[in-house]
Design an enzyme around this catalytic site. Structure first.
Site, PDB file in Angstrom:
ATOM      1  N   LYS A  13       0.879  -1.157   0.166  1.00 36.95           N
ATOM      2  CA  LYS A  13       0.041  -0.210   0.183  1.00 36.95           C
ATOM      3  C   LYS A  13       0.648   1.050  -0.390  1.00 36.95           C
ATOM      4  CE  LYS A  13      -2.552  -1.028   3.301  1.00 36.95           C
ATOM      5  NZ  LYS A  13      -2.502  -2.249   4.321  1.00 36.95           N
ATOM      6  N   ARG A  88      -9.506  -0.029   9.815  1.00 36.19           N
ATOM      7  CA  ARG A  88      -8.618  -0.588  10.208  1.00 36.19           C
ATOM      8  C   ARG A  88      -9.174  -1.276  10.706  1.00 36.19           C
ATOM      9  NH1 ARG A  88      -2.954   0.559   9.014  1.00 36.19           N
ATOM     10  NH2 ARG A  88      -1.896  -1.534   9.357  1.00 36.19           N
ATOM     11  N   ARG A 127      12.281  -5.417   5.083  1.00 36.29           N
ATOM     12  CA  ARG A 127      11.967  -4.512   4.814  1.00 36.29           C
ATOM     13  C   ARG A 127      12.546  -3.399   5.727  1.00 36.29           C
ATOM     14  NH1 ARG A 127       5.300  -1.613   4.882  1.00 36.29           N
ATOM     15  NH2 ARG A 127       6.125  -2.876   7.277  1.00 36.29           N
ATOM     16  N   ARG A 160      11.872  -1.437  11.537  1.00 30.54           N
ATOM     17  CA  ARG A 160      10.810  -1.013  12.957  1.00 30.54           C
ATOM     18  C   ARG A 160      10.378  -2.141  13.408  1.00 30.54           C
ATOM     19  NH1 ARG A 160       5.437   0.507   8.334  1.00 30.54           N
ATOM     20  NH2 ARG A 160       4.549  -0.424  10.132  1.00 30.54           N
ATOM     21  N   ARG A 171       0.215  -8.504  14.187  1.00 32.62           N
ATOM     22  CA  ARG A 171      -0.489  -7.653  13.341  1.00 32.62           C
ATOM     23  C   ARG A 171      -1.536  -8.519  11.923  1.00 32.62           C
ATOM     24  NH1 ARG A 171       4.665  -4.137  10.207  1.00 32.62           N
ATOM     25  NH2 ARG A 171       3.273  -3.401   9.326  1.00 32.62           N
TER      26      ARG A 171
END
Ligand code: AMP
Length: 214
Positions: A13, A88, A127, A160, A171
């Site tokens: 996204k 969300r 990531r 992160r 998540r």
């Protein structure tokens, strides 16, 4: 145009949002980015958000909707927004529909990026994110500078905290239980464009633009 960019964490996204928002000439509003800005600045909201984000849980709906309400009150957001990572949860969705509806506005389209869970885990755990400008990298497919700095602004690039494997699993659970049900609620209200999120950045972008007739 008010458009939702929907999909599980790691579906791309954030990567796709900038180009899409610029093509639609509307601002890109990513609640995760706004929370991370507060976190960096050490605000009270940032401290509150951190306790949820670090555990892979959603920040409470009231807090999140307040944040979005104030963003939607800014001058550039009156006629359209590309939402990324919001809503969300089903309560957030109905809050948004009501908030826009109160001033005669509505949601126009949903782009639902689809990526299988096993690919997501590899994407997110690899990531890396710039501590300054938020640019994202991947240790294998798109590494930062060899000294671990951002090729855009030169700041440090790190993982992160919520991109570690155990938090990513939480998540994904939050996505399945709280976020995915939004699609069912949207089905009879707003056109949903399912887009295959696997492939090159340009390939996925082409499919998104095509789905929206751009
Ligand atoms: P993201 O950058 O979109 O993956 O978001 C990172 C984290 O920020 C999420 O795991 C949540 O803890 C929090 N967050 C972002 N957007 C929302 C939202 N709409 N509602 C609740 N929490 C959110």
């Amino acid at each position: 145009m008010f458009v939702l960019l929907f999909g599980p964490p790691g579906s791309g996204k954030g990567t796709q949002a900038a180009a899409l928002a610029s093509r639609l000439a509307i601002p890109h509003v990513a609640t995760g980015d706004i929370f991370r800005k507060h976190l960096r600045e050490g605000t009270d909201l940032g401290k509150l958000a951190r306790s949820y984000m670090d555990r892979g849980q959603l920040v409470p709906d009231l807090v999140t909707c307040d944040l979005v309400a104030s963003r939607l009150g800014e001058a550039d957001a009156g006629n359209g927004v590309l939402f990324d990572g919001f809503p969300r949860s089903v309560p957030q969705l109905y809050w948004l529909i009501g908030h826009l509806g109160a001033t005669g506005r509505r949601l126009h389209a949903v782009v639902n990026l689809q990526v299988a869970d096993d690919l997501i885990l590899g994407r997110i755990t690899g990531r890396r994110t710039c501590t300054n400008c938020g640019a994202t990298y991947h240790v294998v497919s798109a590494p930062p500078n060899t000294d671990g700095t951002c090729s855009r602004c030169g700041a440090a690039v790190v993982q992160r905290k919520d991109d570690s494997e155990d938090v990513v699993r939480d998540r994904l659970v939050a996505y399945a239980n709280q976020t995915f049900p939004c699609l069912e609620q949207l089905r009879d209200r707003t056109p949903i464009h399912n887009v295959d999120g696997v492939g090159s950045i340009e390939g996925v972008q082409g499919r998104i633009f095509g789905a929206l007739g751009l």
